[in-house]
Design an enzyme around this catalytic site. Structure first.
Site, PDB file in Angstrom:
ATOM      1  N   TYR A   1      -2.483  11.776 -25.032  1.00 12.40           N
ATOM      2  CA  TYR A   1      -2.701  10.814 -26.120  1.00 12.40           C
ATOM      3  C   TYR A   1      -1.408  10.090 -26.481  1.00 12.40           C
ATOM      4  O   TYR A   1      -1.434   8.953 -26.924  1.00 12.40           O
ATOM      5  CB  TYR A   1      -3.227  11.525 -27.383  1.00 12.40           C
ATOM      6  CG  TYR A   1      -4.727  11.688 -27.403  1.00 12.40           C
ATOM      7  CD1 TYR A   1      -5.374  12.442 -26.433  1.00 12.40           C
ATOM      8  CD2 TYR A   1      -5.495  11.109 -28.413  1.00 12.40           C
ATOM      9  CE1 TYR A   1      -6.742  12.608 -26.466  1.00 12.40           C
ATOM     10  CE2 TYR A   1      -6.870  11.272 -28.443  1.00 12.40           C
ATOM     11  CZ  TYR A   1      -7.483  12.023 -27.473  1.00 12.40           C
ATOM     12  OH  TYR A   1      -8.848  12.177 -27.507  1.00 12.40           O
TER      13      TYR A   1
ATOM     14  N   LYS B   1      -6.184  23.251 -16.786  1.00 15.28           N
ATOM     15  CA  LYS B   1      -6.485  23.023 -15.363  1.00 15.28           C
ATOM     16  C   LYS B   1      -5.213  23.309 -14.563  1.00 15.28           C
ATOM     17  O   LYS B   1      -4.580  22.395 -14.042  1.00 15.28           O
ATOM     18  CB  LYS B   1      -6.941  21.564 -15.152  1.00 15.28           C
ATOM     19  CG  LYS B   1      -8.338  21.264 -15.655  1.00 15.28           C
ATOM     20  CD  LYS B   1      -9.461  21.528 -14.679  1.00 15.28           C
ATOM     21  CE  LYS B   1      -9.376  20.731 -13.398  1.00 15.28           C
ATOM     22  NZ  LYS B   1     -10.422  21.212 -12.433  1.00 15.28           N
TER      23      LYS B   1
ATOM     24  N   ASP C   1     -12.921  22.736 -16.955  1.00 21.40           N
ATOM     25  CA  ASP C   1     -14.252  22.266 -16.511  1.00 21.40           C
ATOM     26  C   ASP C   1     -15.255  23.417 -16.555  1.00 21.40           C
ATOM     27  O   ASP C   1     -16.404  23.247 -16.974  1.00 21.40           O
ATOM     28  CB  ASP C   1     -14.177  21.618 -15.114  1.00 21.40           C
ATOM     29  CG  ASP C   1     -13.530  22.522 -14.062  1.00 21.40           C
ATOM     30  OD1 ASP C   1     -12.825  23.486 -14.439  1.00 21.40           O
ATOM     31  OD2 ASP C   1     -13.733  22.262 -12.857  1.00 21.40           O
TER      32      ASP C   1
ATOM     33  N   ASP D   1     -10.645  17.309 -27.162  1.00 23.36           N
ATOM     34  CA  ASP D   1     -11.515  16.197 -27.555  1.00 23.36           C
ATOM     35  C   ASP D   1     -12.878  16.357 -26.898  1.00 23.36           C
ATOM     36  O   ASP D   1     -13.922  16.264 -27.549  1.00 23.36           O
ATOM     37  CB  ASP D   1     -10.851  14.884 -27.125  1.00 23.36           C
ATOM     38  CG  ASP D   1     -11.686  13.677 -27.510  1.00 23.36           C
ATOM     39  OD1 ASP D   1     -12.204  13.651 -28.647  1.00 23.36           O
ATOM     40  OD2 ASP D   1     -11.834  12.764 -26.672  1.00 23.36           O
TER      41      ASP D   1
ATOM     42  N   ASP E   1     -16.727  17.952 -28.526  1.00 17.32           N
ATOM     43  CA  ASP E   1     -17.994  17.205 -28.581  1.00 17.32           C
ATOM     44  C   ASP E   1     -19.123  18.042 -27.982  1.00 17.32           C
ATOM     45  O   ASP E   1     -20.249  18.041 -28.489  1.00 17.32           O
ATOM     46  CB  ASP E   1     -17.888  15.869 -27.826  1.00 17.32           C
ATOM     47  CG  ASP E   1     -17.548  14.698 -28.750  1.00 17.32           C
ATOM     48  OD1 ASP E   1     -16.894  14.931 -29.782  1.00 17.32           O
ATOM     49  OD2 ASP E   1     -17.938  13.552 -28.443  1.00 17.32           O
TER      50      ASP E   1
HETATM   51  C1  IPM Z   1     -11.828  12.764 -32.200  1.00 21.62           C
HETATM   52  C2  IPM Z   1     -12.036  11.319 -31.826  1.00 21.62           C
HETATM   53  C3  IPM Z   1     -10.681  10.643 -31.681  1.00 21.62           C
HETATM   54  C4  IPM Z   1      -9.942  11.328 -30.559  1.00 21.62           C
HETATM   55  C5  IPM Z   1     -10.738   9.121 -31.470  1.00 21.62           C
HETATM   56  C6  IPM Z   1     -11.493   8.425 -32.577  1.00 21.62           C
HETATM   57  C7  IPM Z   1      -9.360   8.519 -31.307  1.00 21.62           C
HETATM   58  O1  IPM Z   1     -12.806  11.228 -30.674  1.00 21.62           O
HETATM   59  O2  IPM Z   1     -11.200  13.018 -33.253  1.00 21.62           O
HETATM   60  O3  IPM Z   1     -12.313  13.634 -31.482  1.00 21.62           O
HETATM   61  O4  IPM Z   1     -10.113  10.986 -29.372  1.00 21.62           O
HETATM   62  O5  IPM Z   1      -9.164  12.229 -30.864  1.00 21.62           O
HETATM   63 MG    MG Z   2     -13.571  13.088 -29.975  1.00 19.82          MG
END
Ligand code: IPM
Ligand code: MG
Length: 369
Positions: free
Chosen positions: A142, A193, A226, A250, A254
């Site tokens: 990042y 990884k 993975d 990240d 999700d």
């Molecule tokens: C998260 C989001 C952010 C990230 C974006 C909005 C920059 O997806 O907080 O998970 O990638 O960290």
């Molecule tokens: Mg995210």
């Protein structure tokens, strides 16, 4: 009575709607004598760009530096698709994380019993799920330099991002993860990884060494990132705490969010290092979901991830673990009573609006006495 300085940055899309629900809850806790909350508000993301050409202004950054906790809604949307890269809405969030030094991102994925059937996985796979992803938040790909698109001599372009980690960065996030594992089921899974990445090799070595030196009492396993994604959808209850870098965190968070039924359910805390003089740490609390521009302004958004983020603020910034338990309990009560926003309602079933969900949670808080 302690005064807690809270900065609210609602942001874009559904951010202001879900933040609106937190405001009532903050004032409810204020009235209970938990302390007085001093609320400031600022702009972040596309709305900040519209107001002053930057994804967050220096004066709002200053408010964030001075706050005991920042509550953050969400940023982004198609309206800002063409703004210059350095001013895109997400840049505001990344600046907050970087400038406040919020290296530790805690993303708990808890499946409320009432929601086991809302997950896309079989209920027995997610029922009772309680895992915690600890994501490194201020390093890795990042922020690594160089980060650029350059034009080559033959006219092609080349995009470059740089993944880099130092042992110090790996140790401090791993320490947070080991400490949290000790307060839970005492197991840490470290995802990287090492089979293709030098940062992965260093990550694994550093975690292994720290484990031997300071945390041998915690069960440690290494898992390829993975494979970890696959295991999360196969049998997520094998995990307790997962520690990983910024990008893997990240993605894995999700995946973990969806196990709980909806992205609208997952809160998060981003914490800095403890100031040895005051014992305080900088902190920002945000839902894992995004700005959901498609449903913004319609009263459809689920405010639970945002409200749960305030519960984390009570626990980690205000030393009010009991109040946090009470708020999380109130959320569970409301879900148990069958109240659902659209994202977690069964197809065709009745759903409540964002503000109705917020009010139901306030009522449930009251009912808990
Ligand atoms: C998260 C989001 C952010 C990230 C974006 C909005 C920059 O997806 O907080 O998970 O990638 O960290
Ligand atoms: Mg995210």
């Amino acid at each position: 009575m302690a005064t807690h300085k809270l900065l609210m940055l609602p942001g874009d899309g559904i951010g202001p709607e879900v933040m609106g629900q937190v405001e009532q809850i903050v004032s409810w806790f204020g009235k209970q004598g938990l302390g007085s909350f001093e609320i400031e508000k600022g702009l972040v993301g596309g709305t900040a760009y519209d107001a002053h050409g930057k994804a967050i202004s220096d004066s709002d950054m200053k408010l964030a530096q001075d706050a005991d906790a920042v509550l953050f809604g969400a940023v982004g949307g198609p309206k800002w698709a063409d703004v210059p890269y350095q001013h895109r809405p997400e840049a505001g969030l990344l600046r907050l994380r970087k400038d406040l030094g919020l290296f530790a991102n805690l993303r708990p994925a808890i499946c409320y019993p009432a929601l086991a059937s809302a997950s896309s996985l079989k209920p027995e796979v997610v029922e009772g799920l309680d895992i915690l992803i600890v994501r490194e938040l201020t390093g890795g790909v990042y922020f690594g330099e160089p980060k650029e698109i350059v034009t080559l001599e033959d006219g092609q372009k080349r995009g470059v991002d740089t993944q880099l980690y130092t042992t110090g960065e790996i140790e401090r996030i791993t320490r947070v993860a080991f400490e949290l594992a000790r307060t839970r089921r005492n197991k840490l899974s470290s995802a990287e990884k090492h089979n293709v990445m030098k940062t992965g090799v260093l990550w694994k070595q550093t975690v292994t060494a720290l484990h031997a030196k300071e945390y041998a009492d915690v069960e440690l396993e290494h898992v390829l990132a993975d494979n970890c994604a696959m295991q999360l959808v196969r049998w997520p209850k094998q995990y307790d705490v997962i520690v990983c870098d910024n990008l893997f965190g990240d993605i894995l968070s999700d995946v973990a969010a969806m196990l709980t039924g909806s992205l609208g359910m997952l809160p998060s805390a981003s914490l800095g290092a403890e100031d040895p003089a005051t014992g305080k740490r900088k902190a920002l609390y945000e839902p894992v979901h995004g700005s959901a521009p498609d449903i913004a302004g319609k009263g459809l958004a689920n405010p639970i991830a945002m409200i749960g983020s305030f519960a984390m603020a009570l626990r980690y910034s205000f030393g009010a673990g009991d109040a946090a338990d009470r708020l999380e309990g109130a959320i569970a009560d409301v879900l148990g009573s069958g109240t659902r926003t659209k994202d977690i309602a069964a197809p065709g079933a009745n759903a409540v609006s964002t503000s109705e969900m917020g009010q139901a949670i306030v009522k449930a808080l009251e009912a808990r006495g």
